[in-house]
Design an enzyme around this catalytic site. Structure first.
Site, PDB file in Angstrom:
ATOM      1  N   SER A  43      -1.721   3.040  10.853  1.00  0.00           N
ATOM      2  CA  SER A  43      -2.450   2.084  11.267  1.00  0.00           C
ATOM      3  C   SER A  43      -1.700   0.473  11.422  1.00  0.00           C
ATOM      4  O   SER A  43      -0.434   0.687  10.899  1.00  0.00           O
ATOM      5  CB  SER A  43      -3.249   2.225  10.608  1.00  0.00           C
ATOM      6  OG  SER A  43      -3.334   0.934   9.544  1.00  0.00           O
ATOM      7  N   LYS A  97       1.570  -3.819   6.477  1.00  0.00           N
ATOM      8  CA  LYS A  97       1.956  -4.083   5.203  1.00  0.00           C
ATOM      9  C   LYS A  97       3.732  -3.677   4.893  1.00  0.00           C
ATOM     10  O   LYS A  97       4.420  -4.106   4.076  1.00  0.00           O
ATOM     11  CB  LYS A  97       1.408  -3.859   4.324  1.00  0.00           C
ATOM     12  CG  LYS A  97       0.017  -3.261   3.857  1.00  0.00           C
ATOM     13  CD  LYS A  97      -0.356  -4.567   2.962  1.00  0.00           C
ATOM     14  CE  LYS A  97      -1.632  -4.512   2.482  1.00  0.00           C
ATOM     15  NZ  LYS A  97      -2.069  -5.468   1.442  1.00  0.00           N
ATOM     16  N   THR A 129       0.814  -1.014  -0.296  1.00  0.00           N
ATOM     17  CA  THR A 129      -0.169   0.032   0.461  1.00  0.00           C
ATOM     18  C   THR A 129       1.026   1.185  -0.024  1.00  0.00           C
ATOM     19  O   THR A 129       2.278   1.281   0.773  1.00  0.00           O
ATOM     20  CB  THR A 129      -0.941   0.102   1.205  1.00  0.00           C
ATOM     21  OG1 THR A 129      -1.474   1.579   1.441  1.00  0.00           O
ATOM     22  CG2 THR A 129      -0.218  -0.687   2.505  1.00  0.00           C
TER      23      THR A 129
END
Lengths: 410, 410
Positions: free
Chosen positions: B179, B185, B144
């Site tokens: 977060s 990730k 991401t």
């Protein structure tokens, strides 16, 4: 100050707990005995006999008159983490409670996953417990210099100012860890930084070098207060292991060229650094990083130093490197923040090496020579650690050979 | 090419599987239905009805004559991961199989730990299975853009050349995720990079922006081939949710000033990007990163675009930001690597927004207005998501207020 030492039954946790207790702090120890279970799993043990935790704590009370609370349980159990903090109500937490061996994490899939889940989830549970109960608790977390890897530029303390296309920012120092263990510490660092930013937690991440040495003022007071001395291929750190190899007449085994350079520090400086961090806590919401080592040596230099101080004959042997790492590389890492707070380093003087050789000599009857060589191959996804001591390292890549040697890092 | 799509029952995984199937690849889908379980947990659902996986796959075979294999199980189960690879013998694996909502990961401790363990362990098991069975399998992993955060310098694609004290190196780009999901990730990225370096695995990490849109050439062929359209406060992405707010007469809620800028891309470009990565695989041992988005907008700009295209009346409301993030910041991120491979972007044209509004309008009878607002507060360690729909967001910090709004990121 009320200080909870997580992993307080371990090599560093135990002497830290005693040191802080003697310096007037009210100390609690948290441990799940994972480290002692690794001994059982691998069929290895401390060179120097160690008492069990409850006996150690009783002995400390006999000698010093000081009490240490104990909390036996696992930080990956969220209720245990939460209830322990609620019960002890610490002002600071010193967090050693992680699986800390790179080779252990590289044995196979199961050990890699165990290491990352154990370390990351334990730390997450701790962060939540702090954020829920008391955001003024100062978290002092043991990281590792191995988080940085060996970049071709100077290593800074946690952050680096980068100017790029005419703009400038101070950003987290890029990480290139070299094992699933080192990766778990990188994951922790990112998680802790986020908790500081989001919840206002205060944390000091001690990116520690390789620790050597065995005795502290407190552990030397009685044999039952001794801490561990690991020399096996999985948990032994490089200088301690070279000393054991010397006194048992084995060559000091160096991986590859031996040019792998690492920051190191004396066990007694670990204690002083932790206390400096506690005495000068991070600000509210601050995540700060101290590079916790006092000097750098290549593995080859360390072998030469130990061989030079040993009174008998000691030879140095080079072996294939079971790790995937640079054998020759640039290495220059900042480590001024702890010095600025007043650290007076105990360097790797000849007398220090001779003291370590003395410890090894005194206990060499306990040495199991079959566990010294490393059996964990980085390039393999499954290193077979036989407990019957009749084993070959199985390497599933062509062109690789098994090797023996002392590990270069924690 | 034989391609295994992990998470092939999800919003992006399903249309990717159909697209690759239609383009002549032999496709297998792996899923554990975690995404459908989150719906059950939160009491939410897709705006557009979706068929169950086996029905979807049958319908696809009816229409296209093409078969898709299915493997139902959980990647955190190492035997399942290993046996699935051994059975299907893919040449490439496209890995969408992670918990992908930032708010979900921030609900409380349990959801944070679940997200990190699920994502990190699933990926570790996958890396081991690849390394053990066939190191030529090309791993295409969904990352991401949120891994980078919002640094004050240009964001590059995965790596950055840094000159520091007269020396230069190309290092992993510093990460500042926002977060516990985004952190998972980042952990994945570090683990994958290490597996590439150590075992010679080849991986492409697609650092994707926020995806909008619903229909692809394949999913449009039959209602039972439709993919999800999420609009709820936990899983709905910002543009999709603005469209639902518009057609149901709710203000388009923007957090804070709305200056949070993010890279976005059309769902159909996700499919094209995945195929480009598959057609131009990473080299042996290479870990490469593509920034997968086509243009950037601030949240405020996106609200204005949707309100402007809506045929009825749409208002924009500003709310307190439940996230801890910069509301105004520099944002410039490289995204040339996929363009260099031939990507022809489908940009956020008025017709695209009108098509999304049409989807929302057609299905607005399915909208549950009580689930649109975000109930997850970043600063709280426990956001109470009541399922009885009579709830107040509980914030355990002084000076904070509850807020409503559309989320800015995945």
């Amino acid at each position: 100050m009320k200080v909870l030492v997580l992993g307080g039954d371990g090599y560093l946790g135990w002497p830290t707990a005693l040191y802080l207790s003697r310096r007037g702090h009210q100390v609690g120890i948290v441990d799940n005995f994972a480290r002692r279970r690794y001994d059982l799993e691998l069929g290895v043990g401390s060179l120097v006999p160690i008492a069990d935790l409850h006996q150690r704590v009783r002995r400390w009370q006999d000698i010093s008159g000081l009490e240490i609370d104990t909390f036996i349980g696992d930080l990956t159990d969220p209720l245990f983490a939460s209830e322990t903090l609620a019960s002890f109500r610490p002002e600071a937490v010193v967090h050693f409670a992680e699986q800390r061996s790179a080779p252990y994490s590289m044995i196979d899939r199961r050990h890699a996953v165990y290491t990352q889940v154990n370390n990351v989830v334990g730390t997450l549970n701790l962060l939540y417990a702090i954020a829920e109960q008391d955001r003024n608790i100062h978290l002092v977390k043991l990281g590792t210099m191995g988080e940085y890897g060996t970049p071709n530029i100077d290593i800074e303390e946690g952050f680096i100012e980068i100017t790029h296309r005419g703009r400038t920012d101070v950003l987290p120092y890029p990480k290139q860890p070299g094992s699933f263990y080192h990766l778990s510490k990188v994951h922790d660092s990112h998680n802790i930084m986020f908790a500081c930013r989001t919840w206002g937690v205060s944390a000091t991440d001690l990116n520690q070098g390789i620790v050597y040495g065995h005795q502290t003022e407190e552990t030397g007071l009685h044999p039952e207060l001794a801490t561990r001395f690991d020399y096996d291929g999985v948990f032994g750190t490089v200088l301690n292991r070279f000393c054991v190899q010397a006194v048992t007449g084995h060559p000091l085994t160096v991986y590859g060229s031996g040019g792998q350079t690492r920051g190191v520090l004396n066990l007694v400086d670990t204690l002083a650094c932790v206390e400096l961090a506690l005495d000068h806590p991070a600000e509210t919401g601050e995540y700060r990083v101290f590079n916790q080592f006092t000097e750098s040596f290549s593995v080859g230099e360390m072998a030469t130093l130990v061989a030079g101080e040993y009174s008998g004959e000691a030879t140095i042997a080079h072996a294939l490197d079971p790790r995937v790492e640079q054998e020759e590389h640039y290495y220059r890492a900042a480590h001024t923040k702890l010095l600025d707070l007043g650290l007076v380093p105990h360097l790797l003087e000849p007398t220090v090496i001779r003291n370590m050789l003395d410890v090894a000599e005194r206990h060499k009857g306990n040495v199991d020579p079959t566990v010294i060589q490393s059996r964990v191959e980085w390039r393999s996804t499954s290193s077979h650690l036989s407990t019957d001591r009749n084993f070959d390292v199985t390497v599933n890549l062509p062109g690789e050979a098994s090797s023996v040697g002392a590990i270069a890092e924690d």
